[in-house]
Write an enzyme that holds these catalytic residues in place. Structure first.
Site, PDB file in Angstrom:
ATOM      1  N   GLU A 257      13.416 -14.442 113.370  1.00  0.00           N
ATOM      2  CA  GLU A 257      12.414 -15.439 113.221  1.00  0.00           C
ATOM      3  C   GLU A 257      12.299 -15.942 114.915  1.00  0.00           C
ATOM      4  O   GLU A 257      13.162 -16.080 115.578  1.00  0.00           O
ATOM      5  CB  GLU A 257      12.832 -16.773 112.618  1.00  0.00           C
ATOM      6  CG  GLU A 257      11.673 -17.758 112.495  1.00  0.00           C
ATOM      7  CD  GLU A 257      12.142 -18.878 111.937  1.00  0.00           C
ATOM      8  OE1 GLU A 257      12.031 -19.054 110.485  1.00  0.00           O
ATOM      9  OE2 GLU A 257      12.716 -20.052 112.535  1.00  0.00           O
TER      10      GLU A 257
ATOM     11  N   GLY B 217       5.762 -26.822 104.090  1.00  0.00           N
ATOM     12  CA  GLY B 217       5.890 -27.583 105.160  1.00  0.00           C
ATOM     13  C   GLY B 217       6.257 -29.084 104.994  1.00  0.00           C
ATOM     14  O   GLY B 217       6.170 -29.756 103.687  1.00  0.00           O
TER      15      GLY B 217
HETATM   16  P1  FAD Z   1       8.202 -25.983  98.243  1.00  0.00           P
HETATM   17  O1  FAD Z   1       8.637 -24.817  97.702  1.00  0.00           O
HETATM   18  O2  FAD Z   1       6.661 -26.543  97.657  1.00  0.00           O
HETATM   19  O3  FAD Z   1       9.458 -27.029  97.780  1.00  0.00           O
HETATM   20  C1  FAD Z   1       9.175 -28.416  98.238  1.00  0.00           C
HETATM   21  C2  FAD Z   1       9.795 -29.221  96.978  1.00  0.00           C
HETATM   22  O4  FAD Z   1       9.276 -29.376  96.055  1.00  0.00           O
HETATM   23  C3  FAD Z   1      11.367 -28.597  96.586  1.00  0.00           C
HETATM   24  O5  FAD Z   1      12.394 -29.522  96.364  1.00  0.00           O
HETATM   25  C4  FAD Z   1      10.868 -27.966  95.393  1.00  0.00           C
HETATM   26  O6  FAD Z   1      11.934 -27.893  94.220  1.00  0.00           O
HETATM   27  C5  FAD Z   1       9.768 -28.843  94.840  1.00  0.00           C
HETATM   28  N1  FAD Z   1       8.747 -28.072  94.133  1.00  0.00           N
HETATM   29  C6  FAD Z   1       8.337 -26.750  94.691  1.00  0.00           C
HETATM   30  N2  FAD Z   1       7.427 -26.348  93.692  1.00  0.00           N
HETATM   31  C7  FAD Z   1       7.280 -27.341  92.714  1.00  0.00           C
HETATM   32  C8  FAD Z   1       6.449 -27.379  91.353  1.00  0.00           C
HETATM   33  N3  FAD Z   1       5.438 -26.689  91.425  1.00  0.00           N
HETATM   34  N4  FAD Z   1       6.544 -28.686  90.871  1.00  0.00           N
HETATM   35  C9  FAD Z   1       7.303 -29.683  91.181  1.00  0.00           C
HETATM   36  N5  FAD Z   1       8.291 -29.563  92.273  1.00  0.00           N
HETATM   37  C10 FAD Z   1       8.292 -28.458  93.088  1.00  0.00           C
HETATM   38  N6  FAD Z   1       8.260 -25.454 108.084  1.00  0.00           N
HETATM   39  C11 FAD Z   1       7.270 -25.660 109.076  1.00  0.00           C
HETATM   40  O7  FAD Z   1       6.611 -26.578 109.109  1.00  0.00           O
HETATM   41  N7  FAD Z   1       6.910 -24.296 109.811  1.00  0.00           N
HETATM   42  C12 FAD Z   1       7.564 -23.275 109.585  1.00  0.00           C
HETATM   43  O8  FAD Z   1       7.128 -22.263 110.089  1.00  0.00           O
HETATM   44  C13 FAD Z   1       8.527 -23.198 108.399  1.00  0.00           C
HETATM   45  N8  FAD Z   1       9.297 -22.096 108.236  1.00  0.00           N
HETATM   46  C14 FAD Z   1      10.435 -21.867 107.150  1.00  0.00           C
HETATM   47  C15 FAD Z   1      10.917 -20.684 107.132  1.00  0.00           C
HETATM   48  C16 FAD Z   1      11.985 -20.897 106.133  1.00  0.00           C
HETATM   49  C17 FAD Z   1      12.769 -19.631 105.610  1.00  0.00           C
HETATM   50  C18 FAD Z   1      12.485 -21.999 105.631  1.00  0.00           C
HETATM   51  C19 FAD Z   1      13.641 -22.120 104.282  1.00  0.00           C
HETATM   52  C20 FAD Z   1      11.921 -23.185 105.749  1.00  0.00           C
HETATM   53  C21 FAD Z   1      10.649 -23.185 106.564  1.00  0.00           C
HETATM   54  N9  FAD Z   1      10.240 -24.342 107.138  1.00  0.00           N
HETATM   55  C22 FAD Z   1       9.054 -24.361 107.902  1.00  0.00           C
HETATM   56  C23 FAD Z   1      10.511 -25.755 106.407  1.00  0.00           C
HETATM   57  C24 FAD Z   1       9.670 -26.074 105.221  1.00  0.00           C
HETATM   58  O9  FAD Z   1       8.376 -26.296 105.269  1.00  0.00           O
HETATM   59  C25 FAD Z   1      10.308 -27.105 104.544  1.00  0.00           C
HETATM   60  O10 FAD Z   1      11.705 -26.884 104.127  1.00  0.00           O
HETATM   61  C26 FAD Z   1       9.639 -27.983 103.483  1.00  0.00           C
HETATM   62  O11 FAD Z   1      10.174 -29.242 103.112  1.00  0.00           O
HETATM   63  C27 FAD Z   1       9.350 -27.253 101.945  1.00  0.00           C
HETATM   64  O12 FAD Z   1       8.609 -26.122 102.145  1.00  0.00           O
HETATM   65  P2  FAD Z   1       8.636 -25.135 100.739  1.00  0.00           P
HETATM   66  O13 FAD Z   1       7.669 -24.107 101.194  1.00  0.00           O
HETATM   67  O14 FAD Z   1      10.006 -24.828 100.514  1.00  0.00           O
HETATM   68  O15 FAD Z   1       8.067 -26.190  99.527  1.00  0.00           O
END
Ligand code: FAD
Length: 283
Positions: free
Chosen positions: A15, A106
């Site tokens: 990354e 995010g």
């Molecule tokens: P989600 O999958 O939407 O999850 C967020 C929360 O909501 C979780 O607690 C989940 O359990 C809950 N949730 C998910 N879906 C649902 C649903 N359908 N109904 C109810 N609750 C739900 N951030 C950046 O800004 N830029 C990046 O480039 C970036 N890269 C990353 C790469 C990796 C490998 C990882 C692990 C994280 C990265 N992040 C990045 C951080 C990430 O944006 C944050 O961790 C953010 O808080 C959650 O993103 P997510 O896509 O996991 O969210």
């Protein structure tokens, strides 16, 4: 396809992030050239939560894909984005032949009001994936959390939400960094029981300075095992010793993962090509 690679062979991927300052942007291509010489299976490029610097992610992902000839994954976040804005980014990626994205919600940007946050176009990454599955032909992956996402009240509910991402079209997952492999093994087992069949790449962050523990790690919510905090206590004051000890810790983590049958290793390089080279040499 990255999904096929992750399913069928051992992979090591990196990354990298676009530098925040324009003045530092040129240097990132030297880092990319150096990382490219290490022949990673793919390289992912992070994205600012609000999407304001999405052009930089696209430019870097395009360089990886087209100049280096290595599969690139462009991260994309939806928290501050409209549907149209998201589509214009995916179109720009498509024009550059970047077909893989890591679809993320995010974190809420600091300048986003409660009202804006409550009325955002996509509540979760799975909503973004539903939308992109219907409107694009990009190959999507998602994020997962071996110690659960910090907003989730339980691992159980976080895993149910992970399954929603798989159902919405995520073909693979990349994990949040972890420093104790037992969390990852236990997570894999629980995910399997929930019906997660998509490959899950292990996210490894080498800790090369004591400062990292106070910033990156606190934000990630990953716990610090005693072996790692002891190491920081012993070497934290000497930057070169700390660097070597941190890289050695990451190498030992990766070797243990491999011995236990984990095929996909994703290294958070923090744009440090020398560090990545040292790890690759040891593997
Ligand atoms: P989600 O999958 O939407 O999850 C967020 C929360 O909501 C979780 O607690 C989940 O359990 C809950 N949730 C998910 N879906 C649902 C649903 N359908 N109904 C109810 N609750 C739900 N951030 C950046 O800004 N830029 C990046 O480039 C970036 N890269 C990353 C790469 C990796 C490998 C990882 C692990 C994280 C990265 N992040 C990045 C951080 C990430 O944006 C944050 O961790 C953010 O808080 C959650 O993103 P997510 O896509 O996991 O969210």
């Amino acid at each position: 396809m990255i999904k096929d690679m992750l399913e069928n062979k051992r992979t090591v991927s990196f990354e990298i992030f676009p530098p925040k300052k324009d003045g530092e942007f040129k240097a990132v291509f030297e880092v990319l050239d150096a990382l490219g010489r290490l022949s990673p299976d793919f390289v992912s490029v992070t994205y600012g939560a609000g999407g304001s610097r999405s052009g930089k992610t696209i430019e870097i992902a395009s360089y990886i894909q087209n100049t280096l000839g290595i599969d690139a994954i462009a991260h994309m976040t939806c928290v501050g984005s409209t549907k149209d804005a998201l589509l214009s980014v995916t179109q720009a990626l498509r024009e550059k032949d970047v077909t893989h994205i890591l679809a993320l919600r995010g974190d809420r940007p600091r300048d986003m009001s409660d009202e804006q946050f409550a009325s955002r176009a996509f509540a979760h990454a799975s909503d973004m994936m539903d939308f992109l599955r219907e409107n694009t032909d990009l190959c999507m992956g998602g994020a997962c959390y071996p110690e659960k996402h910090f907003e989730s009240f339980s691992m159980e509910s976080d895993l149910n939400n992970l399954k929603k991402k798989q159902d919405a079209g995520a073909k693979y997952f990349i994990s949040q960094m972890f420093f104790d492999n037992d969390y990852y093994y236990s997570f894999l087992e629980k995910a399997g029981k929930k019906g997660i069949t998509a490959p899950i790449c292990a996210g490894i962050m080498p800790i090369t300075s004591a400062k990292q523990l106070g910033t990156t790690i606190t934000l990630s919510g990953s716990s610090i095992p005693k072996a790692l905090s002891d190491l920081v206590a012993a070497y934290g004051d000497s930057s070169e010793d700390m660097r070597k000890a941190g890289i050695d810790y990451a190498i030992r983590q990766i070797l243990d993962l491999r011995e236990n049958g984990v095929n996909g290793i994703h290294i958070y390089t923090m744009n440090k090509a020398k560090m990545a080279a040292e790890i690759m040499a040891a593997l």
